[in-house]
Design an enzyme around this catalytic site. Structure first.
Site, mmCIF file in Angstrom:
data_model
loop_
_atom_site.group_PDB
_atom_site.id
_atom_site.type_symbol
_atom_site.label_atom_id
_atom_site.label_comp_id
_atom_site.label_asym_id
_atom_site.label_seq_id
_atom_site.Cartn_x
_atom_site.Cartn_y
_atom_site.Cartn_z
ATOM 1 N N HIS A 201 0.836 -1.212 0.000
ATOM 2 C CA HIS A 201 0.000 0.000 0.000
ATOM 3 C C HIS A 201 0.870 1.260 0.000
ATOM 4 O O HIS A 201 0.493 2.275 0.575
ATOM 5 C CB HIS A 201 -0.969 0.012 1.191
ATOM 6 C CG HIS A 201 -2.075 -0.990 1.045
ATOM 7 N ND1 HIS A 201 -3.223 -0.735 0.322
ATOM 8 C CD2 HIS A 201 -2.203 -2.248 1.514
ATOM 9 C CE1 HIS A 201 -4.020 -1.797 0.361
ATOM 10 N NE2 HIS A 201 -3.422 -2.737 1.076
ATOM 11 N N THR A 202 2.028 1.157 -0.623
ATOM 12 C CA THR A 202 2.888 2.337 -0.763
ATOM 13 C C THR A 202 2.978 2.783 -2.218
ATOM 14 O O THR A 202 3.430 3.888 -2.484
ATOM 15 C CB THR A 202 4.322 2.050 -0.258
ATOM 16 O OG1 THR A 202 4.723 0.783 -0.789
ATOM 17 C CG2 THR A 202 4.388 2.005 1.253
ATOM 18 N N ASP A 203 2.546 1.937 -3.154
ATOM 19 C CA ASP A 203 2.763 2.320 -4.568
ATOM 20 C C ASP A 203 1.874 3.487 -4.979
ATOM 21 O O ASP A 203 2.330 4.432 -5.596
ATOM 22 C CB ASP A 203 2.647 1.126 -5.530
ATOM 23 C CG ASP A 203 1.292 0.452 -5.586
ATOM 24 O OD1 ASP A 203 0.442 0.694 -4.696
ATOM 25 O OD2 ASP A 203 1.079 -0.333 -6.534
ATOM 26 N N ASP B 46 2.635 -3.659 -10.001
ATOM 27 C CA ASP B 46 2.444 -4.974 -10.618
ATOM 28 C C ASP B 46 2.914 -4.983 -12.073
ATOM 29 O O ASP B 46 3.623 -5.897 -12.514
ATOM 30 C CB ASP B 46 0.967 -5.375 -10.568
ATOM 31 C CG ASP B 46 0.434 -5.439 -9.155
ATOM 32 O OD1 ASP B 46 1.240 -5.313 -8.219
ATOM 33 O OD2 ASP B 46 -0.787 -5.610 -8.996
ATOM 34 N N SER C 88 -0.951 -11.121 -8.779
ATOM 35 C CA SER C 88 -1.040 -10.251 -9.945
ATOM 36 C C SER C 88 -1.181 -10.976 -11.277
ATOM 37 O O SER C 88 -0.430 -10.746 -12.230
ATOM 38 C CB SER C 88 0.153 -9.289 -9.995
ATOM 39 O OG SER C 88 -0.238 -8.196 -10.777
ATOM 40 N N SER C 89 -2.202 -11.820 -11.319
ATOM 41 C CA SER C 89 -2.558 -12.420 -12.607
ATOM 42 C C SER C 89 -3.008 -11.333 -13.578
ATOM 43 O O SER C 89 -2.830 -11.467 -14.787
ATOM 44 C CB SER C 89 -3.674 -13.452 -12.426
ATOM 45 O OG SER C 89 -4.892 -12.833 -12.030
ATOM 46 N N GLY D 227 -6.666 -13.990 -8.814
ATOM 47 C CA GLY D 227 -7.294 -13.376 -7.650
ATOM 48 C C GLY D 227 -6.647 -13.733 -6.325
ATOM 49 O O GLY D 227 -7.218 -13.477 -5.272
ATOM 50 N N ALA D 228 -5.433 -14.289 -6.343
ATOM 51 C CA ALA D 228 -4.773 -14.658 -5.089
ATOM 52 C C ALA D 228 -3.781 -13.596 -4.624
ATOM 53 O O ALA D 228 -3.073 -13.791 -3.653
ATOM 54 C CB ALA D 228 -4.047 -15.997 -5.257
ATOM 55 N N GLY D 229 -3.688 -12.480 -5.349
ATOM 56 C CA GLY D 229 -2.766 -11.421 -4.947
ATOM 57 C C GLY D 229 -1.382 -11.568 -5.558
ATOM 58 O O GLY D 229 -0.445 -10.891 -5.152
HETATM 59 P P1 ADP Z 1 -4.798 -10.706 -9.084
HETATM 60 O O1 ADP Z 1 -4.198 -9.738 -10.048
HETATM 61 O O2 ADP Z 1 -4.263 -10.566 -7.710
HETATM 62 O O3 ADP Z 1 -4.739 -12.123 -9.528
HETATM 63 P P2 ADP Z 1 -7.143 -9.201 -9.739
HETATM 64 O O4 ADP Z 1 -8.498 -9.165 -9.164
HETATM 65 O O5 ADP Z 1 -6.370 -7.943 -9.823
HETATM 66 O O6 ADP Z 1 -6.353 -10.344 -8.963
HETATM 67 O O7 ADP Z 1 -7.232 -9.740 -11.227
HETATM 68 C C1 ADP Z 1 -7.935 -10.929 -11.500
HETATM 69 C C2 ADP Z 1 -8.760 -10.754 -12.761
HETATM 70 O O8 ADP Z 1 -7.905 -10.635 -13.902
HETATM 71 C C3 ADP Z 1 -9.633 -11.958 -13.044
HETATM 72 O O9 ADP Z 1 -10.848 -11.890 -12.344
HETATM 73 C C4 ADP Z 1 -9.815 -11.881 -14.536
HETATM 74 O O10 ADP Z 1 -10.831 -10.956 -14.866
HETATM 75 C C5 ADP Z 1 -8.482 -11.305 -15.009
HETATM 76 N N1 ADP Z 1 -7.559 -12.387 -15.406
HETATM 77 C C6 ADP Z 1 -6.372 -12.687 -14.843
HETATM 78 N N2 ADP Z 1 -5.785 -13.738 -15.485
HETATM 79 C C7 ADP Z 1 -6.633 -14.100 -16.458
HETATM 80 C C8 ADP Z 1 -6.615 -15.122 -17.468
HETATM 81 N N3 ADP Z 1 -5.619 -15.982 -17.577
HETATM 82 N N4 ADP Z 1 -7.668 -15.180 -18.307
HETATM 83 C C9 ADP Z 1 -8.674 -14.305 -18.236
HETATM 84 N N5 ADP Z 1 -8.755 -13.351 -17.311
HETATM 85 C C10 ADP Z 1 -7.762 -13.234 -16.430
HETATM 86 MG MG MG Z 2 -4.337 -7.594 -9.952
#
Ligand code: ADP
Ligand code: MG
Length: 421
Positions: free
Chosen positions: A64-66, A201, A155-156, A151-153
């Site tokens: 929470h610094t970015d 991220d 940064s997908s 959604g696990a934090g």
């Molecule tokens: P985090 O970045 O921590 O995983 P976020 O809530 O910021 O969580 O981002 C998750 C969202 O990004 C997902 O709900 C989806 O909408 C999108 N997303 C991430 N990876 C994929 C993927 N491989 N295919 C489709 N959507 C994705």
């Molecule tokens: Mg994210």
């Protein structure tokens, strides 16, 4: 507080993660490329012109610094989002996500791409942001498969944005300036998706380096690589909960930090962001803030200091300093910033005092998600086993555990088969 268990089983299948102490198993690099090529060809009738990958990230310290223009110390991890791409004759983008099992087709351009409120906003938002920046893209077929747990934090979202952004630009024959790509992807997430994330991220996904963390100044975007010791492992323990509160509280915290900055700037000319404020000034003007905003600001100030000290500890080999810095960071996030939760606190408590653990803290936005643990390689297997057992016993939930290595940032990993030597 509403809670959901996030997609544990789907992740098992897609991310090659085994539950608990058995740790992580990765598919070899070239097998991933072959997988993507085959799936791409099956969906689109011919193989991709190129394959790209961008990493997820774990933040060692600096939470929470970015978005307050402070310092962060993330590591790009060896769980990546993979993207296959080939140009189309028309100007459409056809995008398939294997993780979601869904596709989207859109004619891109600032006016024609529409927000839908679902996953496709991420890859379409990057095309939208590119067009807004005056970049002409080509129509393309795009295949996405990500190992980063969603959604696990970890940064997908940025891994996806940066992988597709790099692929779009490279396919259009455009030179890629990584900090511009990171900013473009952040803009997509801020303005198109509607998530007010900071720059960390996307920056980690662009600039990650094997064997290193990345010390980033989120205001100037200056950054330097910080070497990680080879015999220390990054063990990420996923509580597998995500409290619904997280998204709304994130916006509340941002607003509180902005309000704190505004009030302090009125009393202290020259203050632009919280890091311009010294601890003594914060104490002196405490009454201007009220207790809640004061505590939020105190977290940001002390956390920025901890980031600098942690980077120095890695650089000088004083790894013994990390335990206290990470414990203080966790406590500050729990008590001052109030973004932790029972599951994260339990996971950190269970890690503390385990043999070979150099430091442990929550990582990511909070309200669930993961802890990051720095563990001596020799103790890692035992640690994973023990924390999985203890967390299960305490919470009735089996955690996911990822043992990660620091990985390279976004890259093209393969061309079309016929173009290879
Ligand atoms: P985090 O970045 O921590 O995983 P976020 O809530 O910021 O969580 O981002 C998750 C969202 O990004 C997902 O709900 C989806 O909408 C999108 N997303 C991430 N990876 C994929 C993927 N491989 N295919 C489709 N959507 C994705
Ligand atoms: Mg994210």
């Amino acid at each position: 507080m509403g809670t959901k268990l996030h997609r544990g089983l789907a992740r098992l299948r897609y991310h090659q993660v085994l539950f608990g102490y058995r740790g992580t198993r990765r598919t070899p690099f070239m097998d991933k490329v072959e997988h993507l090529r085959a799936k791409f060809a099956a969906r689109f009738g011919a193989g991709p012109a190129a394959v790209y990958r961008a990493p997820g990230r774990v933040n060692l310290i600096g939470e929470h610094t970015d978005y307050t223009g402070g310092f962060v110390l993330p590591v790009a991890i060896d769980l990546s989002c993979w993207v296959g791409i080939a140009s189309r004759d028309d100007s459409n983008l056809v995008i398939y996500s294997e993780n979601i099992g869904d596709s989207v087709e859109a004619n891109f351009g600032p006016r024609s791409v529409r927000r839908s409120g679902n996953w496709s906003d991420y890859p379409l938002g990057v095309a939208w942001a590119a067009e807004k920046a005056g970049i002409r893209l080509r129509g393309a077929n795009v295949y996405i498969q990500s190992e980063v747990p969603i959604g696990a934090g970890l940064s997908s979202s940025a891994a996806l944005e940066v992988a597709v952004g790099y692929a779009y630009l490279d396919q259009a024959g455009l030179a890629i300036e990584r900090s511009k790509l990171a900013l473009l992807c952040q803009r997509a997430e801020n303005e198109f998706v509607g998530a007010r994330c900071g720059i960390m991220d996307q920056f980690a996904a662009c600039y990650g380096r094997a064997g290193h963390a990345l010390l980033l100044d989120c205001r100037s975007l200056e950054h330097r690589l910080v070497p990680l010791p080879a015999d220390v492992q990054l063990v990420i323990c996923d509580t597998i909960v995500k409290h619904e509160l997280g998204a709304s509280e994130y916006n509340v915290r941002r607003a509180e930090c902005e309000e704190g900055t505004r009030r302090l700037a009125e009393a202290l000319p020259g203050v632009r962001t919280l890091r311009d404020v010294t601890p003594a000034q914060l104490e002196k003007h405490r009454d201007l803030l009220g207790n809640t905003i004061y505590k939020r600001c105190r977290h940001v100030l002390t956390e920025n200091d901890r980031v600098q000290k942690a980077a120095a500890a890695f650089e000088s080999g004083r790894l013994g300093d990390l335990g206290q810095l990470m414990a203080d960071s966790h406590r500050s996030l729990r008590d001052d910033f109030e973004v932790s939760c029972k599951e994260l606190d339990v996971m950190v408590e269970l890690a503390s005092g385990q043999p070979g653990v150099l430091g442990s803290r929550m990582t990511g936005g909070g309200f669930g998600g993961c802890t990051i643990n720095l563990v001596n390689a020799a103790n890692s297997a035992e640690f994973q086993h023990s924390i999985a057992e203890r967390y299960s016993a305490a919470m009735g939930l089996r955690p996911n555990i990822y043992v990660c290595e620091a990985a390279e940032g976004v890259e093209r990993v393969a061309n079309a088969r016929s173009e290879e030597p």
